[in-house]
Design an enzyme around this catalytic site. Structure first.
Site, PDB file in Angstrom:
ATOM      1  N   ASP A 174     -11.274  -8.207  66.663  1.00 15.50           N
ATOM      2  CA  ASP A 174     -12.593  -8.694  67.082  1.00 15.50           C
ATOM      3  C   ASP A 174     -13.002  -9.908  66.246  1.00 15.50           C
ATOM      4  OD1 ASP A 174     -15.296  -8.985  67.677  1.00 15.50           O
ATOM      5  OD2 ASP A 174     -15.890  -6.994  66.963  1.00 15.50           O
TER       6      ASP A 174
ATOM      7  N   HIS B   6     -20.805  -6.099  64.962  1.00 17.95           N
ATOM      8  CA  HIS B   6     -19.481  -6.700  64.777  1.00 17.95           C
ATOM      9  C   HIS B   6     -19.215  -7.025  63.309  1.00 17.95           C
ATOM     10  CE1 HIS B   6     -18.869  -7.270  69.134  1.00 17.95           C
ATOM     11  NE2 HIS B   6     -20.175  -7.474  69.156  1.00 17.95           N
TER      12      HIS B   6
END
Length: 557
Positions: free
Chosen positions: A193, A366
């Site tokens: 990610d 995130h």
């Protein structure tokens, strides 16, 4: 893919963009699809509702697809399942919450046949020559997994959307030992990610938001309206916890918010004391300081509940000066202007507005740079493919990996449709970029899927900028002479009553074009229309510097 010993990774979405995540893992004649997401339209995509990946490659190879595996229940990872499963009937594997949300979407879209199979972290499944395992992760929604794929060429690890949260609200900490174990065994490729690759440091724990919410709830004198993503179940849990501590009842507005909360409660991912949630119509039965309203609209969406409240256009709730509005989300890139307008409108109504920029009312789901480095250090891959991010994020992630000693030639920055191929050779596994497959954007407009393309979008942009000018002429079928007209109809170009002289001159231009056609014995409609379009277009541009779409309509009698 003619040789059995080649492993291919083919992203069909999610590279160079945020959204519509979909990746193909292929070894020989076995394909596993990772995620099946959508993206929301950009400003220039006029009238478009959703954007989904182009699955031409999968339709051409559907006999080889063994399964779809899902990392979590966000729309950018499950949102295109309805369109995918209408064309390709394969089983879908994901966590219970992801499958619960997906099932609601499938029913809404009238998908008749589907097989959703719940899994849990630690499970391992085998699809032909590919073994798939699931790893507990942390994100802004519960039940998130990273996924690894063991193949004859080597192991691929995909982090899924992740952050490293040592104090998650649901108590389920990311399984770093499993990532480390895979690293010790040897990982060929890490797909990680990249959303926050440009952000230094660590991402704060979701639990820190709870303390800020408690403080905001303690200070609020009237009603509290909290807007967040419907899928942010952990944020909703903390809001409900703060409401209970302060003796507030909770009402919910927004279809997606109601759906997700119902599913999360049913599957026990959301724990709500009995009697806490009331119907929105019941809020008038309680004093303002005993009410929390959970709503959608944290992105300033035009039709969302919060936006309609801000415009005094909501049937159930009218904003008052005693209200406190908490917007617990960061604007998605491109939505900043809409969110600012909504905040301004709420402030004009006298309400107090608390939003992300003014205090720590939101944290990201995130990983920031230090967490990305930790993941790289634990997994120690031979190759890195940064995923889930715009191109600059992928580049930055690649540079972080170089700092940790991964050779630049082993870091693959790709685009959607790029084939990353890995092959077992005499001296070990080699990796390279080997061409492209069909990939791109498919636009969903109403019930139409893929019937609106770039040409239609260009026409919509021209219509929105300069309008349309319709020319109607009635001609004699035998002689080709003009029987009636030309008549001009303007829509979005000029107001006819105030532009009489311009329209009169425009009619003369059309007559001259028709006279030329008659003199040249041009009788084909296409040629006549083209002459009208050319003459009128040139004249209009000279007079107005506008380029309306010109539609000649010829009727024969």
């Amino acid at each position: 893919m003619e040789k059995q010993n080649k492993l291919a990774i083919i992203p069909l979405g999610g590279l160079g963009e945020i959204g519509k995540n979909m990746t193909v893992i292929r070894y020989g004649d076995d394909i596993v699809v990772l995620d099946c997401g959508l993206a929301f339209p950009e400003d220039e995509m006029l009238g478009i509702d959703l954007v989904i990946p182009d699955i031409t490659y999968l339709l051409e190879n559907q006999d080889k697809i063994r399964a779809v595996v899902i990392t979590h229940g966000h729309e950018d990872h499950i949102g295109s399942l309805s369109y995918f499963l209408k064309q390709i009937d394969v089983p879908v594997y994901g966590t219970r919450l992801a499958m619960g949300i997906a099932e609601v979407r499938l029913k809404e879209n009238n998908v008749a046949n589907y097989t959703l199979i719940p899994i849990k972290p630690g499970d391992e499944l085998t699809f032909g020559s590919i073994q798939v395992g699931f790893i507990q992760g942390n994100h802004s929604i519960p039940d998130v997994v990273g996924i690894y794929f063991r193949t004859p060429v080597g192991t691929i690890v995909h982090t899924g959307d992740f952050k490293i949260d040592y104090t998650p609200v649901d108590g389920k900490v990311i399984d770093l030992p499993k990532f480390a174990q895979l690293g010790n065994e040897g990982v060929l490729v890490l797909m990680s990610d990249s959303t926050n690759a440009e952000r230094p440091g660590f991402t704060k724990s979701e639990r820190t938001v709870g303390a800020v919410l408690d403080e905001a709830f303690n200070g609020a004198k009237g009603r509290i309206l909290l807007a967040t993503f419907a899928s942010n179940v952990l944020r909703v849990q903390q809001a409900i916890n703060s409401a209970c501590k302060n003796g507030r009842k909770v009402a919910i507005i927004g279809r997606s918010m109601i759906n997700v909360i119902n599913i999360a409660r049913e599957l026990e991912y959301l724990l709500v004391p009995e009697g806490t949630i009331i119907d929105i119509d019941e809020i008038k039965n309680y004093p303002d300081n005993q009410i929390l309203i959970l709503t959608t609209g944290s992105q300033g969406e035009p039709m969302s509940a919060l936006t309609r409240m801000a415009l005094s256009d909501h049937r159930k709730v009218a904003i008052t000066p005693s209200d406190t509005i908490i917007i617990s989300a960061t604007p998605i890139p491109g939505n900043e202007k809409s969110v600012s307008k909504t905040i301004d409108a709420l402030l004009r109504l006298g309400a107090e507005v608390i939003h992300e920029r003014s205090m720590g009312i939101h944290v990201s789901g995130h990983a920031s740079q230090e967490e990305l480095k930790l993941m790289l250090t634990l997994v120690r891959p031979q190759f890195l493919i940064p995923v889930h991010g715009e191109h600059r994020m992928l580049i930055t992630h690649g540079k972080l990996a170089q700092d940790l000693g991964i050779p630049k030639e082993n870091i693959f920055i790709g685009t959607n449709g790029q084939v990353f191929e890995f092959e077992q050779g005499v001296d070990g596994v080699t990796g390279k970029l080997t061409g492209k497959v069909t990939a791109g954007k498919v636009f969903v407009d109403g019930l139409g899927v893929g019937d609106v393309g770039n040409i239609v979008l260009r026409d919509r942009q021209m219509l929105s900028q300069d309008g349309v000018l319709i020319v109607v002429v009635t001609m004699d079928k035998g002689s080709g002479g003009i029987v009636a007209g030309p008549d001009l109809v303007s829509r979005g170009f000029v107001y006819v009553r105030e532009s009489g002289s311009l329209m009169g001159e425009a009619k003369q231009q059309v007559k001259q074009a028709l006279d030329k056609c008659e003199a040249g014995q041009i009788t084909e409609w296409a040629a006549i229309k083209s002459s009208i379009r050319d003459a009128l277009g040139k004249f209009i541009y000279e007079k107005t510097r506008r380029r309306p779409i010109i539609l000649p309509i010829i009727m024969e009698v």
